[in-house]
Design a protein around this motif. Sequence first.
Motif, PDB file in Angstrom:
ATOM      1  N   ILE A 149       0.858  -1.178   0.000  1.00 50.87           N
ATOM      2  CA  ILE A 149       0.000   0.000   0.000  1.00 50.87           C
ATOM      3  C   ILE A 149       0.892   1.226   0.000  1.00 50.87           C
ATOM      4  CG2 ILE A 149      -1.817   1.241   1.221  1.00 50.87           C
ATOM      5  CD1 ILE A 149      -1.206  -2.393   2.041  1.00 50.87           C
ATOM      6  N   GLU A 150       0.677   2.123  -0.940  1.00 55.90           N
ATOM      7  CA  GLU A 150       1.505   3.315  -1.085  1.00 55.90           C
ATOM      8  C   GLU A 150       0.640   4.562  -1.058  1.00 55.90           C
ATOM      9  OE1 GLU A 150       4.808   1.222  -4.082  1.00 55.90           O
ATOM     10  OE2 GLU A 150       3.446   2.797  -4.805  1.00 55.90           O
ATOM     11  N   LEU A 151       1.159   5.600  -0.454  1.00 54.61           N
ATOM     12  CA  LEU A 151       0.542   6.920  -0.498  1.00 54.61           C
ATOM     13  C   LEU A 151       1.421   7.821  -1.347  1.00 54.61           C
ATOM     14  CD1 LEU A 151      -1.495   9.101   0.396  1.00 54.61           C
ATOM     15  CD2 LEU A 151      -0.041   9.498   2.396  1.00 54.61           C
ATOM     16  N   LEU A 152       0.881   8.295  -2.449  1.00 55.13           N
ATOM     17  CA  LEU A 152       1.614   9.160  -3.369  1.00 55.13           C
ATOM     18  C   LEU A 152       1.026  10.562  -3.314  1.00 55.13           C
ATOM     19  CD1 LEU A 152       1.248   6.139  -4.886  1.00 55.13           C
ATOM     20  CD2 LEU A 152       2.755   7.251  -6.509  1.00 55.13           C
ATOM     21  N   GLN A 153       1.910  11.553  -3.460  1.00 56.28           N
ATOM     22  CA  GLN A 153       1.501  12.955  -3.509  1.00 56.28           C
ATOM     23  C   GLN A 153       2.293  13.615  -4.630  1.00 56.28           C
ATOM     24  OE1 GLN A 153       2.301  15.513  -0.066  1.00 56.28           O
ATOM     25  NE2 GLN A 153       0.131  16.027  -0.022  1.00 56.28           N
ATOM     26  N   GLY A 154       1.746  13.512  -5.813  1.00 52.00           N
ATOM     27  CA  GLY A 154       2.445  13.978  -6.989  1.00 52.00           C
ATOM     28  C   GLY A 154       3.100  12.822  -7.725  1.00 52.00           C
ATOM     29  N   PRO A 155       3.627  13.072  -8.908  1.00 49.97           N
ATOM     30  CA  PRO A 155       4.228  11.995  -9.718  1.00 49.97           C
ATOM     31  C   PRO A 155       5.452  11.397  -9.037  1.00 49.97           C
ATOM     32  CG  PRO A 155       3.816  13.967 -11.037  1.00 49.97           C
ATOM     33  CD  PRO A 155       3.633  14.360  -9.612  1.00 49.97           C
ATOM     34  N   ASN A 156       5.407  10.088  -8.806  1.00 48.00           N
ATOM     35  CA  ASN A 156       6.543   9.341  -8.244  1.00 48.00           C
ATOM     36  C   ASN A 156       7.037   9.934  -6.926  1.00 48.00           C
ATOM     37  OD1 ASN A 156       6.534   7.622 -10.507  1.00 48.00           O
ATOM     38  ND2 ASN A 156       7.779   9.083 -11.656  1.00 48.00           N
ATOM     39  N   ASN A 157       6.144  10.524  -6.161  1.00 51.93           N
ATOM     40  CA  ASN A 157       6.496  11.106  -4.866  1.00 51.93           C
ATOM     41  C   ASN A 157       5.803  10.282  -3.785  1.00 51.93           C
ATOM     42  OD1 ASN A 157       7.409  12.707  -2.800  1.00 51.93           O
ATOM     43  ND2 ASN A 157       6.067  14.443  -3.267  1.00 51.93           N
ATOM     44  N   ILE A 158       6.493   9.253  -3.308  1.00 52.13           N
ATOM     45  CA  ILE A 158       5.913   8.319  -2.347  1.00 52.13           C
ATOM     46  C   ILE A 158       6.143   8.846  -0.939  1.00 52.13           C
ATOM     47  CG2 ILE A 158       5.979   5.963  -1.465  1.00 52.13           C
ATOM     48  CD1 ILE A 158       6.873   5.022  -4.196  1.00 52.13           C
ATOM     49  N   LYS A 159       5.041   9.051  -0.208  1.00 49.18           N
ATOM     50  CA  LYS A 159       5.108   9.565   1.159  1.00 49.18           C
ATOM     51  C   LYS A 159       5.061   8.448   2.206  1.00 49.18           C
ATOM     52  CE  LYS A 159       5.163  13.910  -0.003  1.00 49.18           C
ATOM     53  NZ  LYS A 159       6.335  14.786   0.275  1.00 49.18           N
ATOM     54  N   GLN A 160       4.406   7.340   1.894  1.00 54.31           N
ATOM     55  CA  GLN A 160       4.268   6.250   2.865  1.00 54.31           C
ATOM     56  C   GLN A 160       4.121   4.940   2.112  1.00 54.31           C
ATOM     57  OE1 GLN A 160       1.353   6.974   5.885  1.00 54.31           O
ATOM     58  NE2 GLN A 160       1.287   4.859   6.603  1.00 54.31           N
ATOM     59  N   VAL A 161       4.755   3.889   2.643  1.00 55.25           N
ATOM     60  CA  VAL A 161       4.696   2.553   2.054  1.00 55.25           C
ATOM     61  C   VAL A 161       4.469   1.546   3.172  1.00 55.25           C
ATOM     62  CG1 VAL A 161       5.887   0.807   0.689  1.00 55.25           C
ATOM     63  CG2 VAL A 161       6.261   3.222   0.199  1.00 55.25           C
ATOM     64  N   MET A 162       3.564   0.599   2.921  1.00 53.95           N
ATOM     65  CA  MET A 162       3.320  -0.509   3.840  1.00 53.95           C
ATOM     66  C   MET A 162       3.298  -1.804   3.034  1.00 53.95           C
ATOM     67  SD  MET A 162       0.322   1.129   6.266  1.00 53.95           S
ATOM     68  CE  MET A 162      -0.534   1.821   4.848  1.00 53.95           C
ATOM     69  N   GLU A 163       4.203  -2.716   3.361  1.00 51.13           N
ATOM     70  CA  GLU A 163       4.231  -4.039   2.747  1.00 51.13           C
ATOM     71  C   GLU A 163       3.758  -5.047   3.785  1.00 51.13           C
ATOM     72  OE1 GLU A 163       8.167  -4.688   1.342  1.00 51.13           O
ATOM     73  OE2 GLU A 163       8.020  -3.203  -0.278  1.00 51.13           O
ATOM     74  N   VAL A 164       2.674  -5.736   3.482  1.00 58.23           N
ATOM     75  CA  VAL A 164       2.012  -6.580   4.483  1.00 58.23           C
ATOM     76  C   VAL A 164       1.928  -8.015   3.986  1.00 58.23           C
ATOM     77  CG1 VAL A 164      -0.277  -6.010   3.573  1.00 58.23           C
ATOM     78  CG2 VAL A 164      -0.050  -6.846   5.919  1.00 58.23           C
ATOM     79  N   TYR A 165       2.086  -8.944   4.938  1.00 61.98           N
ATOM     80  CA  TYR A 165       1.829 -10.371   4.704  1.00 61.98           C
ATOM     81  C   TYR A 165       1.016 -10.902   5.874  1.00 61.98           C
ATOM     82  CZ  TYR A 165       2.412 -15.381   5.191  1.00 61.98           C
ATOM     83  OH  TYR A 165       2.165 -16.724   5.387  1.00 61.98           O
ATOM     84  N   THR A 166      -0.044 -11.620   5.562  1.00 59.91           N
ATOM     85  CA  THR A 166      -0.826 -12.327   6.564  1.00 59.91           C
ATOM     86  C   THR A 166      -1.197 -13.686   6.007  1.00 59.91           C
ATOM     87  OG1 THR A 166      -2.920 -12.350   7.780  1.00 59.91           O
ATOM     88  CG2 THR A 166      -2.848 -11.059   5.764  1.00 59.91           C
TER      89      THR A 166
END
Length: 305
Positions: free
Chosen positions: A230-247
Motif C-alpha cells: 500500500i503506497e501513499l503518493l503525492q504527486g508523480p513518483n512522490n511516495i510519502k508512505q509505504v506498507m508491505e504486508v503479509y498475513t
Amino acid sequence: MKMKFVASVLALFAFQGATAFQPPAPKARESGLFSASGPAAPILRSTGAAGTGSAPVAGRSMAAPGIVRAAGVPTERIWEMSQPITVQGGSLKTWSFPSPFVERVQIVMRTDGRPLDANLELWQGPDNTPYKMRIYVEDGMARTFSAVVETPRDEQNTISIRNTAQLEFPLVAGVVSEDIRGGPPLGARQVSERPQTIQGGALRTYPFNPNVESVQVLLTTDGRPLNARIELLQGPNNIKQVMEVYTEDGMERPFYAVVETPGTGNVVRVVNTASMEFPMTAAVEAFEVGDGRYWSDGVLLGGMM
C-alpha cells in the motif's frame, strides 16, 4: 323438524371445532426498522467485539452503513489510552497479551518529524509469525502510522516492533488491546464502498480530494494468504508512505490501517504482490473529512503539512 334442528346444531359445532385449530391472523407491530405485518423485525446495530454499539466520534464524518466492517478509533485517542514507548534505532520492543480474551490490538507509531522505518510482527506461539508488515513513512509527525491487527485465537499473542532505522531516528509506539470481557472497545468502523477485487500482480489507485484528512484501507481474502503493498503518493513518483504486508489468512486476519493524507494530490495505490492464484478484495475510502479551510487554490493557508 326436531331432527333438522339437531343436525343444524351439530354442523355449527363442527365448524367451530375446525376453526379453533387455525392460528390467529398476525397483527401489525412497530419494529426498529419499519412498520410491517407479522412479528417485529430485530433491531440491527453495528457492534464491536465487546458487543457494544459504536458511537460517532465528535467532529468526524462517520462512513455510511455498508457491507464490510473494520475496527479502529482515531489515532489521538489511542495515544491517550496507551503508554507510548520510545524505540531507538536498531532496537526491538514487544507487547505481550497472555489473555485469550484479547481479539484485536491497535498500533500507532510516530516520530518528531524524521522518517519512520520499522517492522511490525505478530508472534503467536514459538516460531509462528502469521502477520508481518514493513512500514516506511517520510514524515512520522505529519503522517502518523495507525493499524489494527486481529488476534482471534485463544493463544498468547505478542506484538513486535523493530526500528530498522539508524540510531539517529527513534520512534514512539503505542499499543492498545481490546478485551471482550468489558475493556475499552476499539469501536466499529464501517466501509460503505463495495470492495473491489484485485487479482494477483494487479494494482488499483484511489485519488482523494484535498479536504480528505485520512483514508481507511481494508484488505481481505477468502482465507488464502494476503501479500500486498500500500503506497501513499503525492504527486508523480512522490511516495510519502509505504506498507508491505503479509498475513497467512486474509479472512481471519485482514489488513486494516488508517493513512493520514494532509495536503493535495493524494493517491492511494494498492498492489497485490502475490501470484494470480491469490486474489484479494480492497475497500479504500475516506475516514476523516475536514472542511478544507487550510487550502485555497493549492496554497497552504495554515496548519502543518
